[in-house]
Design an enzyme around this catalytic site. Structure first.
Site: not given
Ligand code: GRF
Length: 194
Positions: A11, A92, A109, A150, A179
């Site tokens: 999270g 998915l 992603h 994706d 991210e």
């Molecule tokens: C992130 O790297 C996201 O891109 C991928 O899963 C991971 C989730 O991390 N889809 P978090 O749960 O937000 O810490």
């Protein structure tokens, strides 16, 4: 803009969104529902500690995957969600989800899609794949979610260099920091479009 966030684990991307809402960087958005497909995960604690309503919709509680995915879509629709963010959601979503929820869904992603995406490309496997390919850069992709994994239209991408001596863990850490920034900027951009 009413946001829903789908999670499965740690999270940290959810946390980045909630931090940005709280400090005004994402003033145009409100998180109205966090849905997890797993009970007991940290992401649920993150939501609860910020007073965001949560729902756990585990696969085992439904007769089929489609029934569970339909229930997720229906919960978003009931909550009036306009944009659903898959923030570390690890399954998915089937067609039934898209039938029950007509709003927008976006996913984050940790690679430069289409590179290092698709089946099995979750967690450290993504970064192992980047290192094994000898890529000099990786990054983050945010894209629209469609029933194909994706592969929905891209919304935003940010590059992260691979540096000598990188391990999957180190790369994951630098990509994750990017991210958090890109997700907040992208959601803010969508909120600004109205
Ligand atoms: C992130 O790297 C996201 O891109 C991928 O899963 C991971 C989730 O991390 N889809 P978090 O749960 O937000 O810490």
């Amino acid at each position: 803009m009413r946001l829903g966030v789908l999670v499965s684990g740690r999270g940290s991307n959810l946390e980045a969104i909630l931090d940005a809402i709280a400090d005004g960087r994402l003033a145009g958005a409100r998180a109205v529902l966090v849905i997890s497909n797993r009970a007991g995960v940290r992401a649920l604690d993150v939501a609860t500690s910020r007073q965001v309503p949560t729902a756990v919709l585990e696969r085992a509680a439904y007769p089929t995957r489609a029934a569970r995915d339909r229930a997720i879509g229906a919960a978003l629709t009931r909550a009036g969600v306009e944009v659903a963010v898959l923030a570390g959601y690890d399954e998915l979503l089937r067609q039934a989800y898209f039938e029950a929820y007509r709003g927008r869904t976006i996913n984050i992603h940790p690679s430069l899609l289409p590179a290092h995406g698709g089946r099995g490309m979750v967690g450290l496997a993504v970064h192992d794949s980047v290192l094994a390919a000898g890529d000099l850069e990786t990054g983050v992709t945010i894209h629209e979610v469609t029933p194909e994994l994706d592969s929905g239209p891209m919304i935003a991408q940010r590059r992260v260099p691979v540096v000598p001596g990188d391990t999957a863990e180190r790369l994951a850490e630098r990509v994750l920091a990017e991210e958090h920034r890109l997700l907040v900027e992208t959601v803010a951009g969508i909120a600004a479009q109205g």
